[in-house]
Scaffold this motif. Structure first.
Motif, PDB file in Angstrom:
ATOM      1  N   ALA A 376       0.862  -1.182   0.000  1.00 34.56           N
ATOM      2  CA  ALA A 376       0.000   0.000   0.000  1.00 34.56           C
ATOM      3  C   ALA A 376       0.903   1.239   0.000  1.00 34.56           C
ATOM      4  CB  ALA A 376      -0.905   0.004   1.229  1.00 34.56           C
ATOM      5  N   THR A 377       0.493   2.281  -0.712  1.00 30.13           N
ATOM      6  CA  THR A 377       1.249   3.531  -0.774  1.00 30.13           C
ATOM      7  C   THR A 377       0.330   4.687  -0.387  1.00 30.13           C
ATOM      8  OG1 THR A 377       2.651   2.672  -2.547  1.00 30.13           O
ATOM      9  CG2 THR A 377       2.645   5.061  -2.213  1.00 30.13           C
ATOM     10  N   VAL A 378       0.819   5.509   0.580  1.00 26.65           N
ATOM     11  CA  VAL A 378       0.028   6.639   1.063  1.00 26.65           C
ATOM     12  C   VAL A 378       0.681   7.929   0.578  1.00 26.65           C
ATOM     13  CG1 VAL A 378      -0.883   7.838   3.084  1.00 26.65           C
ATOM     14  CG2 VAL A 378      -0.674   5.333   3.096  1.00 26.65           C
ATOM     15  N   THR A 379      -0.094   8.819  -0.032  1.00 27.45           N
ATOM     16  CA  THR A 379       0.422  10.098  -0.522  1.00 27.45           C
ATOM     17  C   THR A 379      -0.477  11.243  -0.083  1.00 27.45           C
ATOM     18  OG1 THR A 379      -0.755   9.771  -2.607  1.00 27.45           O
ATOM     19  CG2 THR A 379       1.553   9.086  -2.557  1.00 27.45           C
ATOM     20  N   ASP A 380       0.103  12.464  -0.130  1.00 25.34           N
ATOM     21  CA  ASP A 380      -0.684  13.650   0.223  1.00 25.34           C
ATOM     22  C   ASP A 380      -1.322  14.231  -1.035  1.00 25.34           C
ATOM     23  OD1 ASP A 380       1.318  14.985  -1.138  1.00 25.34           O
ATOM     24  OD2 ASP A 380       2.149  15.996   0.626  1.00 25.34           O
ATOM     25  N   ALA A 381      -1.871  15.441  -0.897  1.00 21.37           N
ATOM     26  CA  ALA A 381      -2.595  16.044  -2.011  1.00 21.37           C
ATOM     27  C   ALA A 381      -1.694  16.353  -3.203  1.00 21.37           C
ATOM     28  CB  ALA A 381      -3.295  17.321  -1.545  1.00 21.37           C
ATOM     29  N   ASP A 382      -0.404  16.540  -2.946  1.00 22.93           N
ATOM     30  CA  ASP A 382       0.532  16.839  -4.023  1.00 22.93           C
ATOM     31  C   ASP A 382       1.208  15.591  -4.566  1.00 22.93           C
ATOM     32  OD1 ASP A 382       0.120  19.590  -4.021  1.00 22.93           O
ATOM     33  OD2 ASP A 382       1.528  19.899  -2.375  1.00 22.93           O
ATOM     34  N   GLY A 383       0.788  14.424  -4.058  1.00 23.27           N
ATOM     35  CA  GLY A 383       1.385  13.187  -4.527  1.00 23.27           C
ATOM     36  C   GLY A 383       2.677  12.817  -3.821  1.00 23.27           C
ATOM     37  N   PHE A 384       3.041  13.562  -2.751  1.00 24.72           N
ATOM     38  CA  PHE A 384       4.251  13.233  -2.015  1.00 24.72           C
ATOM     39  C   PHE A 384       3.969  12.113  -1.018  1.00 24.72           C
ATOM     40  CE2 PHE A 384       5.263  17.883  -2.769  1.00 24.72           C
ATOM     41  CZ  PHE A 384       6.145  17.613  -3.805  1.00 24.72           C
ATOM     42  N   PRO A 385       4.914  11.205  -0.827  1.00 24.95           N
ATOM     43  CA  PRO A 385       4.698  10.087   0.096  1.00 24.95           C
ATOM     44  C   PRO A 385       4.547  10.564   1.532  1.00 24.95           C
ATOM     45  CG  PRO A 385       6.993  10.187  -0.612  1.00 24.95           C
ATOM     46  CD  PRO A 385       6.252  11.158  -1.459  1.00 24.95           C
ATOM     47  N   VAL A 386       3.671   9.931   2.254  1.00 31.85           N
ATOM     48  CA  VAL A 386       3.430  10.263   3.663  1.00 31.85           C
ATOM     49  C   VAL A 386       3.994   9.138   4.520  1.00 31.85           C
ATOM     50  CG1 VAL A 386       1.715  10.802   5.421  1.00 31.85           C
ATOM     51  CG2 VAL A 386       1.335  11.504   3.039  1.00 31.85           C
ATOM     52  N   THR A 387       4.916   9.465   5.374  1.00 30.81           N
ATOM     53  CA  THR A 387       5.564   8.454   6.218  1.00 30.81           C
ATOM     54  C   THR A 387       4.798   8.237   7.511  1.00 30.81           C
ATOM     55  OG1 THR A 387       6.958  10.079   7.349  1.00 30.81           O
ATOM     56  CG2 THR A 387       7.787   9.161   5.282  1.00 30.81           C
ATOM     57  N   ASN A 388       5.142   7.107   8.146  1.00 32.30           N
ATOM     58  CA  ASN A 388       4.657   6.802   9.491  1.00 32.30           C
ATOM     59  C   ASN A 388       3.127   6.782   9.597  1.00 32.30           C
ATOM     60  OD1 ASN A 388       5.547   6.091  12.108  1.00 32.30           O
ATOM     61  ND2 ASN A 388       5.018   8.127  12.880  1.00 32.30           N
ATOM     62  N   THR A 389       2.488   6.341   8.546  1.00 31.96           N
ATOM     63  CA  THR A 389       1.030   6.188   8.561  1.00 31.96           C
ATOM     64  C   THR A 389       0.682   4.703   8.694  1.00 31.96           C
ATOM     65  OG1 THR A 389       0.721   8.124   7.152  1.00 31.96           O
ATOM     66  CG2 THR A 389      -1.103   6.561   7.255  1.00 31.96           C
ATOM     67  N   ALA A 390      -0.211   4.363   9.607  1.00 31.60           N
ATOM     68  CA  ALA A 390      -0.581   2.965   9.845  1.00 31.60           C
ATOM     69  C   ALA A 390      -1.575   2.492   8.793  1.00 31.60           C
ATOM     70  CB  ALA A 390      -1.174   2.810  11.233  1.00 31.60           C
ATOM     71  N   VAL A 391      -1.206   1.424   8.111  1.00 31.18           N
ATOM     72  CA  VAL A 391      -2.090   0.815   7.110  1.00 31.18           C
ATOM     73  C   VAL A 391      -2.477  -0.585   7.614  1.00 31.18           C
ATOM     74  CG1 VAL A 391      -2.319  -0.004   4.736  1.00 31.18           C
ATOM     75  CG2 VAL A 391      -0.996   2.085   5.224  1.00 31.18           C
ATOM     76  N   THR A 392      -3.770  -0.869   7.621  1.00 30.24           N
ATOM     77  CA  THR A 392      -4.260  -2.171   8.074  1.00 30.24           C
ATOM     78  C   THR A 392      -4.656  -3.022   6.864  1.00 30.24           C
ATOM     79  OG1 THR A 392      -5.060  -1.267  10.157  1.00 30.24           O
ATOM     80  CG2 THR A 392      -5.982  -3.377   9.460  1.00 30.24           C
ATOM     81  N   PHE A 393      -4.011  -4.187   6.758  1.00 31.94           N
ATOM     82  CA  PHE A 393      -4.290  -5.146   5.691  1.00 31.94           C
ATOM     83  C   PHE A 393      -5.158  -6.263   6.270  1.00 31.94           C
ATOM     84  CE2 PHE A 393      -0.177  -3.244   4.741  1.00 31.94           C
ATOM     85  CZ  PHE A 393      -0.294  -2.888   3.410  1.00 31.94           C
ATOM     86  N   THR A 394      -6.165  -6.690   5.503  1.00 26.54           N
ATOM     87  CA  THR A 394      -7.071  -7.729   5.993  1.00 26.54           C
ATOM     88  C   THR A 394      -7.505  -8.639   4.841  1.00 26.54           C
ATOM     89  OG1 THR A 394      -7.939  -6.221   7.670  1.00 26.54           O
ATOM     90  CG2 THR A 394      -9.252  -8.196   7.201  1.00 26.54           C
ATOM     91  N   ALA A 434      -6.521   3.005   5.986  1.00 21.07           N
ATOM     92  CA  ALA A 434      -5.676   3.855   6.832  1.00 21.07           C
ATOM     93  C   ALA A 434      -6.560   4.890   7.501  1.00 21.07           C
ATOM     94  CB  ALA A 434      -4.594   4.536   5.997  1.00 21.07           C
ATOM     95  N   LEU A 435      -5.981   5.591   8.452  1.00 23.85           N
ATOM     96  CA  LEU A 435      -6.717   6.614   9.206  1.00 23.85           C
ATOM     97  C   LEU A 435      -7.989   6.038   9.804  1.00 23.85           C
ATOM     98  CD1 LEU A 435      -6.347   9.747   6.868  1.00 23.85           C
ATOM     99  CD2 LEU A 435      -4.842   8.968   8.711  1.00 23.85           C
TER     100      LEU A 435
END
Length: 487
Positions: A376-394, A434-435
């Motif tokens: 999974a890849t998390v990005t902000d509004a400008d497409g920049f990667p966001v670090t340290n975000t918890a992603v739950t896979f199920t 996430a979130l």
């Protein structure tokens, strides 16, 4: 950061020179005057070591004074009057002091002009060259407004005094002062005189004079009068090997790259002029120049962070990619441009809030019991990667339903997950959120294929061991029968 009163302006930038040269000693000034007035304030803001005195012992019998003699000071700012002291007793001390290359500023208090002028009449003819034209001195009185006009004798002073009308509480004038030594004038009226080391009989001494400066508390350090005082104090200290100590300390800041903005409000907030007095460098920041060191800015091209030399603010442009960047700045005193100190500013640019979650996998099919990997890849509004975000896979459905894990995104905004499928074939449904579930990505499917059935091994037709023995025996009998006699 170096600071400065020595050459001239009261600029205080204590700076160990960039090349590592040893800093000059702090400027020492003996101040006999009003400590709530503008002249004292400017000296202190410039980082000068100021020793105050209300006694005349320094000047009448300095050898007997507990704080040593006048030679301990680079300059004397003599503002208060003499009271009942005899000018004739004080003149030798001032004369010797000036002849040894020091500096004196005379500013008479309104109630003591006669005594102050008598002291100056006893000193100046003995220290100035005859060519200056002051073999005899006379004084005149004047009150009221006057115009600022800096003469050629102070052309090297760093602070421009714009012409304008100033209201002084009084003004005493030295007559017969050569035009090039008139610091301020209004027509024929000379309100101030300044004599540099070239006008002195010996040494590198300097001397200046004008009317009362004890009642300038209402003036700003950057008013015309304030700028004049900056220049006069700098002028007096220019020949002396002294400067105010400076210290520049490193700064750090954080800002969101998407919006940008001010990462550090003022780099001078933790810098100091003259640590013995712990004077903030922001006290009168016009004593300093603040510039970015060329080649030190590591922020990306097109998104350069900027140091504001006037405010000390470091600003990051909107859209700057996340990362850690730095720049170095140099503090230099206005009067002594070579007296500088450097420090480093580190700015961490972070991504904006997470707004996009993408979900991919290595392969949509696997044999049962194999390892499956997803990302999974998390990005902000400008497409920049966001670090340290918890992603739950199920695994929400399928033969491996119930499998789950939570992974933090790395510096590239990516979270990796893998699991080993069971021996049961079928289709798993994979989700990533996430979130706390408010950010989701389209689900993925992975199909687990059953292993192919084992092939049946058919035996190769053949003859058993017993059969072979019987066959051998039969062949032997046939052979014997054929060899019977008579056959």
């Amino acid at each position: 950061m170096h600071l400065w009163l020595r050459a001239g302006t009261l600029t205080s930038l204590l700076v160990a020179s960039v090349g590592g040269a040893q800093a000059a000693p702090a400027c020492q000034v003996l101040f006999h005057g009003n400590t709530s007035g503008l002249a004292y304030t400017i000296l202190m803001n410039a980082g000068v070591d100021v020793t105050t005195t209300s006694t005349l012992d320094y000047f009448v019998s300095p050898a007997n004074h507990s704080l040593s003699h006048l030679n301990a000071f680079d300059a004397v700012w003599f503002q208060y009057g003499l009271g009942s002291a005899d000018p004739a007793l004080m003149a030798p001390s001032f004369t010797t002091y000036l002849q040894q290359g020091h500096a004196v500023h005379f500013a008479g208090d309104v109630s003591n002009y006669d005594a102050m002028e008598a002291l100056m009449q006893g000193v100046l003819p003995n220290v100035l060259q005859a060519s200056v034209g002051l073999s005899s001195l006379s004084f005149s009185n004047s009150y009221g407004p006057w115009s600022v006009q800096t003469s050629s004798s102070l052309t090297q002073t760093p602070r421009a005094v714009s012409p304008g009308s100033l209201s002084f509480d009084n003004g005493r004038a030295l007559a017969n002062v050569p035009a090039n030594h008139r610091v301020l004038s209004a027509g024929p009226l000379t309100l101030m005189s300044a004599f540099d080391d070239g006008s002195m009989q010996s040494g590198q001494g300097r001397v200046s004079h004008f009317g009362d400066t004890g009642n300038l508390g209402s003036q700003s350090p950057q008013s015309p009068v304030g700028l004049l005082l900056h220049n006069v104090q700098a002028f007096l200290l220019a020949p002396r090997d002294c400067e105010a100590p400076l210290q520049a300390n490193d700064d750090t800041g954080t800002v969101t790259g998407a919006s940008g903005g001010v990462a550090v409000a003022d780099v001078l907030a933790n810098d100091f002029i003259n640590l013995t007095r712990a004077t903030p460098a922001t006290g009168d920041r016009t004593n300093l120049t603040l510039t970015e060191v060329p080649g030190s800015n590591t922020s990306p091209a097109g998104h350069r962070m900027v140091l504001d030399g006037a405010t000390g603010a470091v600003t990051v442009p909107a859209g700057t990619p996340p990362g850690t960047y730095e720049l170095h700045y140099s503090l230099c005193e206005v009067a002594r441009p070579g007296n500088c100190e450097q420090a480093r500013v580190e700015v961490v640019v972070t991504a904006g809030p997470p707004v996009t979650l993408s979900f991919t996998q290595t392969s949509p099919t696997h044999p049962v019991g194999s390892l499956h990997q997803a990302q999974a890849t998390v990005t902000d509004a400008d497409g920049f990667p966001v670090t340290n975000t918890a992603v739950t896979f199920t695994v929400s459905a399928g033969p491996n339903a119930g499998y789950s894990a939570t992974v933090l995104t790395d510096a590239q905004g990516q979270a990796l997950w893998s699991y080993t499928g069971s021996a049961t074939p079928g289709i798993d449904i994979l989700t990533a959120t996430a979130l706390s579930g408010s950010l989701t990505a389209p689900a993925l499917q992975v199909e687990w294929l059953a292993a192919p059935a084992a092939a049946t091994v058919q035996p190769v037709p053949g003859v058993s061991t017993l059969g072979m023995a019987l066959l051998g025996a039969l062949m032997s009998l046939v052979g014997l029968w054929r060899r019977r006699p008579g056959r």
